[in-house]
Design a protein around this motif. Structure first.
Motif, PDB file in Angstrom:
ATOM      1  N   LYS A  63      -6.398  12.809  -6.692  1.00 39.50           N
ATOM      2  CA  LYS A  63      -5.494  11.661  -6.713  1.00 39.50           C
ATOM      3  C   LYS A  63      -4.238  11.880  -5.879  1.00 39.50           C
ATOM      4  O   LYS A  63      -3.687  12.983  -5.870  1.00 39.50           O
ATOM      5  CB  LYS A  63      -5.063  11.385  -8.161  1.00 39.50           C
ATOM      6  CG  LYS A  63      -6.061  10.543  -8.924  1.00 39.50           C
ATOM      7  CD  LYS A  63      -5.498  10.199 -10.287  1.00 39.50           C
ATOM      8  CE  LYS A  63      -6.559   9.502 -11.128  1.00 39.50           C
ATOM      9  NZ  LYS A  63      -6.084   9.300 -12.500  1.00 39.50           N
ATOM     10  N   CYS A  64      -3.819  10.825  -5.249  1.00 37.01           N
ATOM     11  CA  CYS A  64      -2.557  10.863  -4.512  1.00 37.01           C
ATOM     12  C   CYS A  64      -1.426  10.991  -5.538  1.00 37.01           C
ATOM     13  O   CYS A  64      -1.379  10.228  -6.499  1.00 37.01           O
ATOM     14  CB  CYS A  64      -2.405   9.578  -3.706  1.00 37.01           C
ATOM     15  SG  CYS A  64      -0.751   9.280  -3.070  1.00 37.01           S
ATOM     16  N   VAL A  65      -0.551  11.974  -5.334  1.00 38.86           N
ATOM     17  CA  VAL A  65       0.517  12.182  -6.320  1.00 38.86           C
ATOM     18  C   VAL A  65       1.580  11.101  -6.242  1.00 38.86           C
ATOM     19  O   VAL A  65       2.231  10.765  -7.220  1.00 38.86           O
ATOM     20  CB  VAL A  65       1.204  13.567  -6.171  1.00 38.86           C
ATOM     21  CG1 VAL A  65       0.427  14.609  -6.934  1.00 38.86           C
ATOM     22  CG2 VAL A  65       1.368  13.944  -4.717  1.00 38.86           C
ATOM     23  N   SER A  66       1.747  10.592  -5.065  1.00 41.67           N
ATOM     24  CA  SER A  66       2.822   9.633  -4.823  1.00 41.67           C
ATOM     25  C   SER A  66       2.597   8.319  -5.587  1.00 41.67           C
ATOM     26  O   SER A  66       3.538   7.721  -6.096  1.00 41.67           O
ATOM     27  CB  SER A  66       2.909   9.391  -3.325  1.00 41.67           C
ATOM     28  OG  SER A  66       3.845   8.418  -3.041  1.00 41.67           O
ATOM     29  N   CYS A  67       1.339   7.868  -5.691  1.00 35.36           N
ATOM     30  CA  CYS A  67       1.074   6.586  -6.369  1.00 35.36           C
ATOM     31  C   CYS A  67       0.182   6.778  -7.598  1.00 35.36           C
ATOM     32  O   CYS A  67      -0.300   5.799  -8.174  1.00 35.36           O
ATOM     33  CB  CYS A  67       0.431   5.604  -5.401  1.00 35.36           C
ATOM     34  SG  CYS A  67      -1.190   6.129  -4.819  1.00 35.36           S
ATOM     35  N   HIS A  68      -0.064   8.034  -7.979  1.00 35.87           N
ATOM     36  CA  HIS A  68      -0.908   8.372  -9.122  1.00 35.87           C
ATOM     37  C   HIS A  68      -2.320   7.812  -8.989  1.00 35.87           C
ATOM     38  O   HIS A  68      -2.945   7.428  -9.970  1.00 35.87           O
ATOM     39  CB  HIS A  68      -0.287   7.884 -10.437  1.00 35.87           C
ATOM     40  CG  HIS A  68       1.127   8.334 -10.591  1.00 35.87           C
ATOM     41  ND1 HIS A  68       1.462   9.639 -10.868  1.00 35.87           N
ATOM     42  CD2 HIS A  68       2.292   7.651 -10.478  1.00 35.87           C
ATOM     43  CE1 HIS A  68       2.777   9.739 -10.916  1.00 35.87           C
ATOM     44  NE2 HIS A  68       3.312   8.550 -10.685  1.00 35.87           N
ATOM     45  N   PRO A  85       0.823  -1.206   0.000  1.00 41.73           N
ATOM     46  CA  PRO A  85       0.000   0.000   0.000  1.00 41.73           C
ATOM     47  C   PRO A  85       0.858   1.257   0.000  1.00 41.73           C
ATOM     48  O   PRO A  85       1.943   1.279   0.573  1.00 41.73           O
ATOM     49  CB  PRO A  85      -0.811  -0.119   1.297  1.00 41.73           C
ATOM     50  CG  PRO A  85      -0.103  -1.114   2.126  1.00 41.73           C
ATOM     51  CD  PRO A  85       0.675  -2.010   1.217  1.00 41.73           C
ATOM     52  N   CYS A  86       0.353   2.274  -0.665  1.00 36.42           N
ATOM     53  CA  CYS A  86       1.055   3.552  -0.692  1.00 36.42           C
ATOM     54  C   CYS A  86       0.882   4.208   0.677  1.00 36.42           C
ATOM     55  O   CYS A  86      -0.236   4.357   1.169  1.00 36.42           O
ATOM     56  CB  CYS A  86       0.459   4.427  -1.799  1.00 36.42           C
ATOM     57  SG  CYS A  86       1.009   6.137  -1.741  1.00 36.42           S
ATOM     58  N   ASN A  87       1.980   4.550   1.293  1.00 37.45           N
ATOM     59  CA  ASN A  87       1.935   5.144   2.638  1.00 37.45           C
ATOM     60  C   ASN A  87       1.281   6.513   2.667  1.00 37.45           C
ATOM     61  O   ASN A  87       0.592   6.865   3.607  1.00 37.45           O
ATOM     62  CB  ASN A  87       3.359   5.284   3.191  1.00 37.45           C
ATOM     63  CG  ASN A  87       3.728   4.068   4.013  1.00 37.45           C
ATOM     64  OD1 ASN A  87       2.846   3.403   4.559  1.00 37.45           O
ATOM     65  ND2 ASN A  87       5.007   3.772   4.083  1.00 37.45           N
ATOM     66  N   ASP A  88       1.513   7.268   1.595  1.00 36.78           N
ATOM     67  CA  ASP A  88       1.041   8.648   1.586  1.00 36.78           C
ATOM     68  C   ASP A  88      -0.482   8.749   1.572  1.00 36.78           C
ATOM     69  O   ASP A  88      -1.047   9.718   2.060  1.00 36.78           O
ATOM     70  CB  ASP A  88       1.623   9.384   0.381  1.00 36.78           C
ATOM     71  CG  ASP A  88       3.138   9.430   0.480  1.00 36.78           C
ATOM     72  OD1 ASP A  88       3.635   9.612   1.604  1.00 36.78           O
ATOM     73  OD2 ASP A  88       3.824   9.229  -0.548  1.00 36.78           O
ATOM     74  N   CYS A  89      -1.153   7.766   0.992  1.00 30.59           N
ATOM     75  CA  CYS A  89      -2.622   7.830   0.928  1.00 30.59           C
ATOM     76  C   CYS A  89      -3.250   6.662   1.675  1.00 30.59           C
ATOM     77  O   CYS A  89      -4.434   6.408   1.572  1.00 30.59           O
ATOM     78  CB  CYS A  89      -3.084   7.846  -0.527  1.00 30.59           C
ATOM     79  SG  CYS A  89      -2.595   6.366  -1.442  1.00 30.59           S
ATOM     80  N   LYS A  90      -2.452   5.942   2.430  1.00 31.35           N
ATOM     81  CA  LYS A  90      -2.908   4.765   3.187  1.00 31.35           C
ATOM     82  C   LYS A  90      -3.626   3.758   2.289  1.00 31.35           C
ATOM     83  O   LYS A  90      -4.613   3.133   2.684  1.00 31.35           O
ATOM     84  CB  LYS A  90      -3.811   5.192   4.341  1.00 31.35           C
ATOM     85  CG  LYS A  90      -3.081   6.131   5.285  1.00 31.35           C
ATOM     86  CD  LYS A  90      -3.721   6.198   6.640  1.00 31.35           C
ATOM     87  CE  LYS A  90      -2.801   6.847   7.665  1.00 31.35           C
ATOM     88  NZ  LYS A  90      -2.052   8.035   7.149  1.00 31.35           N
TER      89      LYS A  90
END
Ligand SMILES: [Zn+2]
Ligand SMILES: [Zn+2]
Length: 378
Positions: free
Chosen positions: A202-207, A150-155
Motif C-alpha cells: 500500500k501507498c503510505v501517503s494515501c493508505h 489522485p494521490c501523486n505518490d502512487c499516481k
C-alpha cells in the motif's frame, strides 16, 4: 366510491414517521398481494387501496396536502410532471455550468467513460437543502464540497511506487465463475473489484486509497422552480482524475417546508381564516401570494373549505417556465365566546330570518311523519 382514510388503510397513526409507514405498508401489501389471494376480489381492492394510500403518504408534499385538504386536495392537483420521483435529472441546465470546471466539454468524464485503472468514481452526489423561497425563485448558493484528487505518490493506484501485481484470486480476469447447482454465474472478482490487479504494497501517503481530498467552495446557480428530489448536474465539479480532468457533481435538492404556503408540484396552497360574518357578507380581503399580495374577492355566503384558484400565481415550472396555481382554501372561523351584547344581536338576527332560521323543521317534516308511520305499522 366509498371514501377511505389513508392512515386507517395503512393501519398507522396520523403522526407516524416514514419508517413506520413503510413497515406497515410492506406488511399489508404482502398480506393482500394478489399472488397470495388468487381470485379474491376483496383482497385485490384492498391491495389497490393500500398502494394508493402509500403513494400519497410516502410523499412528503402529498402527505401535507392530504392532511390539510383530504383526498380532494390531491385529486385537484392538475396534470404536469409526475411527482415523487428522484428521476428529475435536470441535464437541461448543463449549459449553465459549461466550462466551469477544469476540463471543458466532451468525452473523458463520468462513470460510463471510466478508465478501468481509475480507483474512484469521478462523479459524486450531494444533497443540498434549500429554503422554500430559494427553490421557488431560484438562487445562487455557495456550496462547500470535498472532492477527490489522485494521490501523486502512487499516481492514483493506491500501490507503493505504483507497483501492481496480477490478482491471484481471479488470475487477472477480473471475474470469477460461481457455481450454484446446475447454474454458473460470472461475477466481478471480490478481491480486486474487477480490476484484475492487486496492490503489492500500500501507498503510505494515501493508505492505499489512491486519492486525497480537497475542499472547494463553488457557486451554484439554482433555477427557479426546483423541488425536493430534483437533481442538478454541475459539470466539471466532480472528482479529479490522473489527467487533471474532473467529473460531475450532482446536487439533489431537499426543500424545506414553509409556514404559510404548501407546495404540491407547481401549485401552492394557502389556508385563509375567514370570520363567519365576513363569509356571510362577502367582501374583499388581502392575502399573501408568492409575489406579495392578492385581493381575494369573497362572494356572500362563502363556505368553509371553499377554494379559490388564482392561475399563474404558483411556482414557475423549471422546464417549461409556465406558472402553476395558487389555491386558496377558506377556513371558516366562529367566535370562541359571545358577550351579552353579541348574544342579543345574534338572537335578534336569528329572529329576523323567521322560518328560514330553523330549516331543520321544514326540511325534516316528512321524516318525522314517516318515522311515526313505521311504528303504526303503515
Ligand atoms: Zn481479481
Ligand atoms: Zn497514494
Amino acid at each position: 366510491m366509498t371514501e377511505f382514510n389513508y392512515y386507517e388503510i395503512l393501519e398507522v397513526s396520523k403522526d407516524c414517521n416514514g419508517t413506520e409507514l413503510k413497515k406497515s405498508y410492506r406488511k399489508l401489501a404482502m398480506k393482500y398481494h394478489p399472488d397470495r389471494n388468487p381470485d379474491d376480489k376483496a383482497a385485490e381492492d384492498k391491495f389497490k387501496q393500500i398502494n394508493e394510500a402509500y403513494q400519497a403518504l410516502s410523499n412528503e408534499e402529498k402527505r401535507a396536502i392530504y392532511d390539510r385538504y383530504g383526498k380532494e386536495g390531491l385529486d385537484r392537483q392538475g396534470g404536469g410532471r409526475p411527482s415523487g420521483g428522484m428521476d428529475d435529472v435536470m441535464d437541461i441546465f448543463n449549459s449553465m455550468f459549461g466550462g466551469g470546471g477544469g476540463g471543458g466539454f466532451g468525452s473523458g468524464f463520468g462513470q460510463t467513460r471510466r478508465d478501468p485503472s481509475q480507483k474512484y468514481a469521478l462523479d459524486f452526489e450531494i444533497e443540498l437543502p434549500l429554503k422554500f423561497h430559494e427553490a421557488v425563485f431560484g438562487c445562487e448558493k455557495q456550496v462547500d464540497i470535498t472532492y477527490k484528487i489522485p494521490c501523486n505518490d502512487c499516481k492514483g493506484t493506491g500501490a507503493k511506487d505504483g507497483k501492481m501485481d496480477t490478482c491471484d484470486y481471479c488470475g487477472g480476469q477480473g471475474q470469477v465463475v460461481m457455481r450454484q447447482g446446475p447454474m454458473t454465474f460470472a461475477q466481478t472478482c471480490p478481491q480486486c473489484q474487477g480490476k484484475g490487479k492487486k496492490i503489492v504494497k500500500k501507498c503510505v501517503s494515501c493508505h492505499g486509497k489512491g486519492y486525497k481530498t480537497k475542499d472547494e467552495t463553488v457557486t451554484i446557480k439554482i433555477p427557479a422552480g426546483v423541488d425536493s428530489g430534483n437533481r442538478l448536474r454541475a459539470q466539471g465539479y466532480g472528482n479529479e482524475d490522473r489527467h487533471g480532468r474532473r467529473g460531475d457533481l450532482y446536487l439533489t435538492f431537499y426543500v424545506e417546508e414553509d409556514a404559510t404556503f404548501v407546495r404540491n408540484g407547481n401549485d401552492i396552497y394557502i389556508e385563509v381564516p375567514v370570520f363567519f360574518t365576513q363569509a356571510i357578507l362577502g367582501g374583499e380581503i388581502t392575502i399573501p401570494s408568492l409575489d406579495g399580495e392578492l385581493q381575494l374577492d369573497l362572494k356572500p355566503g362563502t363556505k368553509d373549505k371553499e377554494q379559490f384558484i388564482f392561475d399563474n400565481e404558483g411556482v414557475i415550472d423549471v422546464h417549461n417556465k409556465r406558472k402553476g396555481r395558487l389555491i386558496v382554501q377558506v377556513q371558516l372561523k366562529l367566535p370562541k365566546k359571545l358577550n351579552d351584547e353579541q348574544e342579543k344581536l345574534l338572537l335578534k338576527l336569528q329572529e329576523s330570518f323567521g322560518v328560514e332560521s330553523s330549516p331543520h323543521k321544514s326540511s325534516l317534516e316528512n321524516a318525522f311523519d314517516s318515522v311515526k308511520g313505521w311504528f303504526k305499522g303503515e
